[in-house]
Write a protein that holds these residues in place. Structure first.
Motif, PDB file in Angstrom:
ATOM      1  N   GLY B 119       0.794  -1.223   0.000  1.00  0.00           N
ATOM      2  CA  GLY B 119       0.000   0.000   0.000  1.00  0.00           C
ATOM      3  C   GLY B 119       0.826   1.273   0.000  1.00  0.00           C
ATOM      4  O   GLY B 119       0.277   2.370  -0.171  1.00  0.00           O
ATOM      5  N   ASP B 120       2.146   1.156   0.190  1.00  0.00           N
ATOM      6  CA  ASP B 120       2.989   2.353   0.188  1.00  0.00           C
ATOM      7  C   ASP B 120       2.979   3.006  -1.203  1.00  0.00           C
ATOM      8  O   ASP B 120       2.846   2.337  -2.218  1.00  0.00           O
ATOM      9  N   VAL B 121       3.173   4.330  -1.179  1.00  0.00           N
ATOM     10  CA  VAL B 121       3.102   5.093  -2.419  1.00  0.00           C
ATOM     11  C   VAL B 121       4.512   5.392  -2.953  1.00  0.00           C
ATOM     12  O   VAL B 121       5.373   5.878  -2.222  1.00  0.00           O
ATOM     13  N   VAL B 122       4.721   5.078  -4.221  1.00  0.00           N
ATOM     14  CA  VAL B 122       5.948   5.451  -4.938  1.00  0.00           C
ATOM     15  C   VAL B 122       5.544   6.423  -6.039  1.00  0.00           C
ATOM     16  O   VAL B 122       4.614   6.154  -6.802  1.00  0.00           O
ATOM     17  N   VAL B 123       6.217   7.573  -6.095  1.00  0.00           N
ATOM     18  CA  VAL B 123       5.884   8.587  -7.096  1.00  0.00           C
ATOM     19  C   VAL B 123       7.002   8.662  -8.140  1.00  0.00           C
ATOM     20  O   VAL B 123       8.173   8.802  -7.793  1.00  0.00           O
ATOM     21  N   THR B 165       0.220  17.763  -3.072  1.00  0.00           N
ATOM     22  CA  THR B 165      -0.813  16.726  -3.164  1.00  0.00           C
ATOM     23  C   THR B 165      -0.230  15.458  -3.785  1.00  0.00           C
ATOM     24  O   THR B 165      -0.474  14.350  -3.302  1.00  0.00           O
ATOM     25  N   ALA B 166       0.542  15.666  -4.849  1.00  0.00           N
ATOM     26  CA  ALA B 166       1.093  14.514  -5.556  1.00  0.00           C
ATOM     27  C   ALA B 166       2.020  13.693  -4.659  1.00  0.00           C
ATOM     28  O   ALA B 166       2.074  12.469  -4.762  1.00  0.00           O
ATOM     29  N   LEU B 167       2.734  14.386  -3.777  1.00  0.00           N
ATOM     30  CA  LEU B 167       3.724  13.684  -2.954  1.00  0.00           C
ATOM     31  C   LEU B 167       3.189  13.271  -1.589  1.00  0.00           C
ATOM     32  O   LEU B 167       3.901  12.634  -0.812  1.00  0.00           O
ATOM     33  N   ASP B 168       1.940  13.639  -1.318  1.00  0.00           N
ATOM     34  CA  ASP B 168       1.363  13.337  -0.012  1.00  0.00           C
ATOM     35  C   ASP B 168       1.385  11.823   0.249  1.00  0.00           C
ATOM     36  O   ASP B 168       0.854  11.044  -0.530  1.00  0.00           O
ATOM     37  N   GLY B 169       2.004  11.430   1.319  1.00  0.00           N
ATOM     38  CA  GLY B 169       2.039  10.015   1.691  1.00  0.00           C
ATOM     39  C   GLY B 169       3.082   9.196   0.951  1.00  0.00           C
ATOM     40  O   GLY B 169       3.173   7.986   1.144  1.00  0.00           O
ATOM     41  N   ALA B 170       3.881   9.852   0.099  1.00  0.00           N
ATOM     42  CA  ALA B 170       4.863   9.096  -0.682  1.00  0.00           C
ATOM     43  C   ALA B 170       6.003   8.605   0.206  1.00  0.00           C
ATOM     44  O   ALA B 170       6.447   9.297   1.115  1.00  0.00           O
ATOM     45  N   ARG B 171       6.493   7.400  -0.071  1.00  0.00           N
ATOM     46  CA  ARG B 171       7.660   6.864   0.636  1.00  0.00           C
ATOM     47  C   ARG B 171       8.918   7.002  -0.209  1.00  0.00           C
ATOM     48  O   ARG B 171      10.032   7.071   0.306  1.00  0.00           O
ATOM     49  N   ALA B 194      10.359  18.945  -1.532  1.00  0.00           N
ATOM     50  CA  ALA B 194       8.954  18.604  -1.257  1.00  0.00           C
ATOM     51  C   ALA B 194       8.835  17.143  -0.840  1.00  0.00           C
ATOM     52  O   ALA B 194       8.044  16.797   0.053  1.00  0.00           O
ATOM     53  N   ALA B 195       9.633  16.289  -1.492  1.00  0.00           N
ATOM     54  CA  ALA B 195       9.593  14.865  -1.168  1.00  0.00           C
ATOM     55  C   ALA B 195      10.085  14.630   0.257  1.00  0.00           C
ATOM     56  O   ALA B 195       9.493  13.845   1.017  1.00  0.00           O
ATOM     57  N   HIS B 196      11.158  15.310   0.620  1.00  0.00           N
ATOM     58  CA  HIS B 196      11.674  15.146   1.980  1.00  0.00           C
ATOM     59  C   HIS B 196      10.686  15.654   3.008  1.00  0.00           C
ATOM     60  O   HIS B 196      10.517  15.041   4.073  1.00  0.00           O
ATOM     61  N   ALA B 197      10.013  16.743   2.673  1.00  0.00           N
ATOM     62  CA  ALA B 197       8.986  17.271   3.587  1.00  0.00           C
ATOM     63  C   ALA B 197       7.855  16.261   3.773  1.00  0.00           C
ATOM     64  O   ALA B 197       7.236  16.186   4.843  1.00  0.00           O
ATOM     65  N   ALA B 198       7.606  15.476   2.713  1.00  0.00           N
ATOM     66  CA  ALA B 198       6.549  14.459   2.785  1.00  0.00           C
ATOM     67  C   ALA B 198       7.066  13.162   3.413  1.00  0.00           C
ATOM     68  O   ALA B 198       6.316  12.207   3.587  1.00  0.00           O
TER      69      ALA B 198
END
Lengths: 165, 416
Positions: B119-123, B165-171, B194-198
């Protein structure tokens, strides 16, 4: 270096400009097969309608590709209409032989050498054609073997048709 | 040695003299415009590899004899050169692999399997090369991950309009630093921040970036950076994965075997230290030495000069092709030469790229035709394939002119 006139013969360009049997058929009753050339991204879709006697009643081609793959598909569509499945297979064998025998005699620069083995890159053994089979217009594609990377363009339609059979 | 750079401009005639491929007389002369696929090799690279094999070859990190020590020293010196070239904090962060593809697979297998759960998110982005797509598609299948994609704008830029929004919850976020199709330079730092912030880790595919621009991994803000040797004047068979030391330390090994261990028992093993923990088996020694020599050549040219040369050449190419063919030739990707690399993918008068490439070859002009291992991007652009001309240190305006001239022959054959 082999000349472009060996590759882009007038009849090939004619089939490219005016492809025969473009379109789609309802499936069923027609069968549908897709082929891809992973090298260049060409895609071809073949719709094949066999009648009760097992003859090719109709065949349509859609997709997109280069002049060689498109003209080969167009010429193939004309050649196989009305043929039985066995006749189609014999044509396929003859066409593959055309694409194979000559390649085996070419080195990387398109010059003839005395090679023993060859292939169209599909990993199959060299097919043995029936000498009674005539390729007609398709023989114009013979020049493709001097450009080995384009052989897969020329055989794409045939490999896709084989899937549909 | 005569100056390679005159008035801040790379002297292409002098550069070309370093490349034996241009020594051979050809008719027509070679117009090599496919360095984005693989670059040619300067004499210094060939000599370094040749000399190693002729004088110093021995397996590295094993023998006690002097020649083996010398082989190890050359191999590790190459690593140090690469580390300095990309601004790595230490050589421990520089792993030698087979190519960029293996580097990205290493991250997916090692970091991915240790850190990602169902279920983890990869962007990723729509402009990734298959090398930064398929490893994640495989992993998503195996671990049941969710993949999300950053799109591109109509002018070929990475769409960062709603990054949060796009990176929300991304691992994990994976992106190219420069598209191999569009030439687009992506805002790596902005995405990384932004990714690090997420809370995500950032993997950068820099295969097209490191050969052409000044690279500073700290400034880019990446956690992992992958690139390959053969696109930057080096040999094939050698790639690099740079990673932050703390991340690499915490990761399990990728391949198991010799070299990557410090102890092996029948019931287990202890890993070697960085970077060798990730280098199982005999490494590509000559190739690493060749890459070190390639880095030396790029430093001799100066990466600022390389970049300036390519911006000028790209600008000239865009002007020339537009002036010559107007709307009949569409160059995909950003219009601003400063926002892109020297990679011009184009569509021309509806002629299939394979046919373009074939006809150009008659004029000695080598361009790539196809989907450039970026099929999702081809679909986004609405084309099956493109022709692609790409520039490097040995290209000049005459090469662009030869391309423009040769395109006329395509029209003669195929436009009706």
């Amino acid at each position: 270096m082999a000349g472009l006139e060996d590759l882009y013969r007038e009849i090939i360009l004619d089939h490219y400009r005016n492809p025969r049997n473009r379109g789609e058929l309802d499936c069923p009753p027609a069968r549908r097969a897709e082929g891809f050339n992973p090298l260049c991204g060409d895609e071809i879709v073949i719709y094949l309608d066999l009648d009760d006697d097992g003859r090719v009643a109709d065949l349509k081609i859609s997709g997109q590709g280069c002049s060689i793959s498109q003209s080969s598909a167009s010429m193939m569509s004309q050649a196989v209409k009305g043929c039985t499945v066995e006749e189609v297979r014999a044509l396929n064998t003859a066409f593959k032989a055309l694409m194979t025998i000559h390649e085996s005699r070419l080195d990387g620069n398109g010059n003839e050498i005395g090679g023993e083995t060859g292939g169209d890159g599909s990993g199959t053994d060299t097919p043995v054609p029936d000498p009674r089979v005539s390729l007609g217009d398709l023989a114009a594609l013979q020049g493709v073997v001097k450009f080995p990377v384009r052989i897969k363009c020329a055989t794409l339609a045939w490999n896709t048709l084989t899937q549909a059979l | 040695m005569a100056a390679l750079i005159v008035d801040d401009v790379l002297d292409v005639t002098r550069v070309r003299a370093d490349f034996p491929v241009y020594d051979r007389r050809r008719e027509p002369p070679l117009v090599f415009l496919d360095s984005a696929a693989s670059s040619h090799k300067p004499r210094a690279v060939l000599d370094a590899m040749d000399d190693y094999y002729r004088t110093t070859h021995a397996n590295v990190h094993r023998g006690v004899y002097a020649m083996a020590e010398e082989a190890t020293a050359r191999f590790e010196a190459a690593r140090a050169k690469v580390a300095r070239f990309i601004g790595a904090a230490s050589s421990r962060e520089v792993l030698f692999t087979k190519n960029a593809t293996e580097s990205l697979n290493l991250v997916a297998h090692s970091w991915g399997r240790a850190n990602l759960r169902r279920g983890d998110v990869v962007v990723l982005t729509e402009m990734e090369h298959h090398a930064n797509l398929v490893p994640w598609l495989l992993l998503a299948d195996q671990l049941d991950l969710r993949l999300r994609y950053l799109g591109i704008t109509d002018d070929g830029l990475l769409d960062t309009s709603d990054l949060e929004t796009a990176l929300d919850g991304a691992r994990l976020v994976g992106l190219t630093a420069m598209s191999n199709v569009l030439g687009t330079l992506t805002p790596v730092r902005q995405v990384a921040d932004a990714a690090h912030a997420a809370g995500a880790v950032v993997v950068v595919d820099a295969s097209q970036y490191v050969p052409h621009l000044v690279t500073d991994v700290a400034a880019l803000g990446a956690d992992f950076l992958a690139f390959t040797g053969h696109k930057m004047l080096g040999p094939t068979g050698i790639g690099v994965l740079w990673g932050r030391e703390a991340l690499l330390e915490a990761m399990p090994p990728f391949l198991g075997g010799g070299e990557m261990i410090s102890d092996v028992r029948l019931d287990g093993f202890t890993c070697n230290e960085l970077p060798w923990k990730f280098e199982a088996g005999t490494p590509p020694i000559a190739e690493a030495i060749g890459l070190g020599a390639a880095v030396g050549e790029l430093e001799r040219y100066g990466m600022e000069a390389v970049r300036a040369h390519e911006v000028a050449l790209t600008s000239y190419a865009l002007r020339t092709l537009a002036g010559r063919y107007g709307d009949e030739l569409v160059v995909h990707g950003p219009a601003d030469p400063c926002g892109r690399g020297g990679v011009l993918s184009f569509s021309f008068r509806g002629i299939h790229p394979h046919d373009i490439s074939q006809v150009l070859d008659q004029a000695g002009v080598c361009v790539r035709a196809g989907h450039h291992c970026a099929k999702p991007l081809m679909r986004r652009l609405g084309v099956g394939a493109t022709a692609r001309a790409s520039f490097y240190v040995y290209n000049d305006e005459a090469d662009v002119d030869a391309l423009a001239d040769a395109l006329d022959s395509c029209s003669e054959l195929f436009c009706f």
